[in-house]
Write a protein that holds these residues in place. Structure first.
Motif, mmCIF file in Angstrom:
data_model
loop_
_atom_site.group_PDB
_atom_site.id
_atom_site.type_symbol
_atom_site.label_atom_id
_atom_site.label_comp_id
_atom_site.label_asym_id
_atom_site.label_seq_id
_atom_site.Cartn_x
_atom_site.Cartn_y
_atom_site.Cartn_z
ATOM 1 N N HIS A 129 0.846 -1.196 0.000
ATOM 2 C CA HIS A 129 0.000 0.000 0.000
ATOM 3 C C HIS A 129 0.881 1.245 0.000
ATOM 4 N N PRO A 130 0.882 2.044 -1.089
ATOM 5 C CA PRO A 130 1.669 3.283 -1.107
ATOM 6 C C PRO A 130 0.921 4.407 -0.404
ATOM 7 N N TRP A 131 1.557 5.008 0.592
ATOM 8 C CA TRP A 131 0.997 6.197 1.236
ATOM 9 C C TRP A 131 1.400 7.441 0.461
ATOM 10 N N VAL A 132 2.689 7.528 0.147
ATOM 11 C CA VAL A 132 3.212 8.581 -0.722
ATOM 12 C C VAL A 132 4.025 7.860 -1.791
ATOM 13 N N PRO A 133 3.550 7.825 -3.044
ATOM 14 C CA PRO A 133 4.235 7.054 -4.082
ATOM 15 C C PRO A 133 5.727 7.387 -4.168
ATOM 16 N N GLY A 134 6.519 6.319 -4.149
ATOM 17 C CA GLY A 134 7.965 6.486 -4.236
ATOM 18 C C GLY A 134 8.637 6.894 -2.951
ATOM 19 N N LYS A 135 7.845 7.070 -1.862
ATOM 20 C CA LYS A 135 8.444 7.541 -0.613
ATOM 21 C C LYS A 135 8.007 6.741 0.616
ATOM 22 N N LEU A 136 6.718 6.511 0.783
ATOM 23 C CA LEU A 136 6.206 5.824 1.971
ATOM 24 C C LEU A 136 5.255 4.715 1.563
ATOM 25 N N LEU A 137 5.395 3.564 2.195
ATOM 26 C CA LEU A 137 4.520 2.445 1.871
ATOM 27 C C LEU A 137 4.357 1.534 3.074
ATOM 28 N N SER A 138 3.284 0.757 3.045
ATOM 29 C CA SER A 138 3.112 -0.342 3.978
ATOM 30 C C SER A 138 3.105 -1.632 3.173
ATOM 31 N N ILE A 139 3.685 -2.673 3.747
ATOM 32 C CA ILE A 139 3.742 -3.968 3.076
ATOM 33 C C ILE A 139 3.237 -5.035 4.031
ATOM 34 N N THR A 140 2.368 -5.903 3.531
ATOM 35 C CA THR A 140 1.770 -6.965 4.326
ATOM 36 C C THR A 140 2.251 -8.314 3.806
ATOM 37 N N THR A 141 2.661 -9.186 4.716
ATOM 38 C CA THR A 141 3.145 -10.518 4.346
ATOM 39 C C THR A 141 2.432 -11.581 5.179
ATOM 40 N N THR A 142 2.596 -12.814 4.765
ATOM 41 C CA THR A 142 2.156 -13.920 5.597
ATOM 42 C C THR A 142 2.966 -13.931 6.886
ATOM 43 N N ARG A 143 2.461 -14.637 7.900
ATOM 44 C CA ARG A 143 3.174 -14.755 9.174
ATOM 45 C C ARG A 143 3.376 -16.220 9.524
ATOM 46 N N SER A 144 4.604 -16.591 9.766
ATOM 47 C CA SER A 144 4.905 -17.958 10.179
ATOM 48 C C SER A 144 4.455 -18.173 11.623
ATOM 49 N N PRO A 145 3.928 -19.356 11.950
ATOM 50 C CA PRO A 145 3.595 -19.657 13.352
ATOM 51 C C PRO A 145 4.826 -19.714 14.244
ATOM 52 N N GLU A 146 6.013 -19.782 13.634
ATOM 53 C CA GLU A 146 7.262 -19.805 14.408
ATOM 54 C C GLU A 146 7.685 -18.420 14.883
ATOM 55 N N PHE A 147 7.082 -17.375 14.322
ATOM 56 C CA PHE A 147 7.502 -16.010 14.673
ATOM 57 C C PHE A 147 6.649 -15.464 15.802
#
Length: 277
Positions: free
Chosen positions: A15-33
């Motif tokens: 998800h870009p908040w400010v294109p080319g400058k700020l973003l959020s990234i979502t990933t899967t989560r391992s049960p080991e973490f």
């Protein structure tokens, strides 16, 4: 359980908040973490041009998501154009791989503080105030903390201060505004919960009734306390600082004169901090 020190996760959303400058990234989560709200993870990528090789480039990113969110992890990042890591992170797309070290790190956790505060004028014990002061992407760790109902149960008042350059850099603003109005929905069943004050402060633009000033200047001249409607009282307040190193150094010195100090082993303090751009 794998013997590897890291897991290979899959990018779900960027998800870009400010294109080319700020973003959020979502990933899967391992049960080991496993992690505590406020901690950070080491994210890894292989060397450029070697997508199938093991990760060799690692950077620290605080979790935006709370520990109770078992399905995915979310991270908030600034893009450093000349950087080795963040431009490639920003270029990832759903389905791509990102590596996560299994060990979480960091000191912006509530166990750094002695619970509670002083007593009120009538002798009634208070739970005290929690001040969360951030610049830029230093906001990340606080978002994780604020999604834990236990955070809301531990204090009378929570003050979130987010210093940025421009209004468009006020990422997660709508979510914080909603929490300031309605509280955290998951905390609705608690016997008591804190109230949240959200202070978004762009330093280079006027925004609502906020002063265009650096956080350290607002601490120094007392305007931060006026905006929050609360005193920075070392007997009642707990403060977290997260942001660029210069801000942390200056703010720590200012707060030291007010009686705030980082805890040491066996001696919890009323100030916790972490460098974060």
């Amino acid at each position: 359980m794998s013997d590897s020190k890291y897991t290979r996760e899959t990018v779900l959303q960027v998800h870009p908040w400010v294109p080319g400058k700020l973003l959020s990234i979502t990933t899967t989560r391992s049960p080991e973490f496993e992690f505590t709200a406020g901690q950070f993870a080491r994210l890894g990528l292989p060397a450029a041009g070697l997508p199938d090789e093991p990760p060799t480039i690692w950077r620290a990113y605080s979790m935006v998501t709370p520990p109770s969110q078992r399905e995915f992890l979310e991270f908030y990042s600034i893009v450093v154009p000349e950087g080795e890591f963040s431009p490639r992170l920003a270029a990832l797309r759903p389905g791509d791989s990102l590596y996560v070290d299994k060990t979480a790190f960091g000191f912006l956790t509530l166990d750094r503080f002695i619970p509670g505060g002083a007593t009120s004028g009538g002798g009634t014990p208070t739970h005290g105030d929690l001040w969360l002061l951030a610049t830029g992407t230093g906001l990340s760790a606080y978002l994780s903390l604020l999604q834990e109902p236990s955070t809301w149960a531990a204090f009378d008042q929570i003050i979130v201060v987010h210093g940025v350059r421009s209004v468009q850099e006020l990422a997660y603003r709508e979510r914080l505004q909603q929490w300031s109005r309605d509280g955290l929905p998951e905390a609705a069943g608690l016997p008591r919960r804190a109230r949240l004050t959200y202070l978004p402060i762009p330093t280079r633009e006027s925004f609502q009734d906020m002063p265009a000033a650096r956080l350290t200047h607002l601490i120094e001249d007392g305007r931060l306390e006026q905006l929050a409607g609360r005193k920075l009282d070392a007997d009642v307040s707990k403060i977290m600082l997260c942001g660029n190193p210069d801000m942390l150094t200056e703010a720590r010195q200012l707060l030291k004169t007010r009686g705030f100090a980082v805890g040491r082993r066996g001696n919890p303090g009323n100030l916790a901090l972490e460098n974060y751009w």
